[in-house]
Design a protein around this motif. Sequence first.
Motif, PDB file in Angstrom:
ATOM      1  N   ASP A  21       0.855  -1.191   0.000  1.00  0.00           N
ATOM      2  CA  ASP A  21       0.000   0.000   0.000  1.00  0.00           C
ATOM      3  C   ASP A  21       0.896   1.248   0.000  1.00  0.00           C
ATOM      4  OD1 ASP A  21      -2.262   1.678   0.447  1.00  0.00           O
ATOM      5  OD2 ASP A  21      -1.894   1.615   2.612  1.00  0.00           O
ATOM      6  N   ASP A  23      -0.468   5.013   0.964  1.00  0.00           N
ATOM      7  CA  ASP A  23      -0.817   6.037   1.962  1.00  0.00           C
ATOM      8  C   ASP A  23      -0.717   5.507   3.389  1.00  0.00           C
ATOM      9  OD1 ASP A  23      -1.391   8.436   0.467  1.00  0.00           O
ATOM     10  OD2 ASP A  23      -3.050   7.303  -0.409  1.00  0.00           O
ATOM     11  N   ASP A  24       0.066   6.207   4.189  1.00  0.00           N
ATOM     12  CA  ASP A  24       0.332   5.862   5.588  1.00  0.00           C
ATOM     13  C   ASP A  24       1.061   4.532   5.744  1.00  0.00           C
ATOM     14  OD1 ASP A  24      -0.234   8.153   6.953  1.00  0.00           O
ATOM     15  OD2 ASP A  24      -2.327   7.680   7.327  1.00  0.00           O
TER      16      ASP A  24
END
Length: 215
Positions: A21, A23-24
């Motif tokens: 992933d 984002d963040d």
Amino acid sequence: MGEIVDLEHLRLSDRPLAVCDVDDVVLEFLTPFQGFLGSLGHRLVPRSYRLHGNIVSAADEMPLADAAVSQLILDFFAAQETWQTPFGDAVSALTEIGAEADVVFLTAMPPRYTEMRRRLLDRLGLPFPLLATESAKGPVVSQMHGNRPLPLAFIDDMAHNHVSVADSVPECLLVHLMPASEMHRHAPKPAPHVVQVKDWQAALTALRRHFANTA
Ligand SMILES: [Mg+2]
């Protein structure tokens, strides 16, 4: 949901695969998003694990309408090159992982912002393939990996994405990494079979162990 994602241009080698992933996990999201909100006279109040309903006008503390919040998220994706920075040691850890495995970024973002994210990741020295989709992640990971007899790992900060991948690709190592923000304290906890790590060094250790054991 359920749409076929175009993976035609994705070329995988015969090494392990790490689907990651963005984002963040690779890029900070929540912290720079709060900076972006502040620049517009808004403020996030982390009452629950949601953006909608929790963004208020700093002037009168009134919550913004859901449509306005959705638009702010899109505006942030459009402006991400100005705001987003690497998450922890993501750059060095992914460079190390990339030396022994294929890395693919799977980001839950409308595909029209791919170009901005591509430029930002390239600028940070993260040239790995990037796939933006709003589809459930499990079927995409399954489509990507197919029946290849190679180790597979998935790194994400959202418990529901781990549920999706576990359903579609049960043999996948699931690694949960997220910011230690006030808002994330309200985040749903991942299931016990998901490996929870605090930073990229621990993620790197978990991936290496998995790749060595299943190779
Ligand atoms: Mg994320």
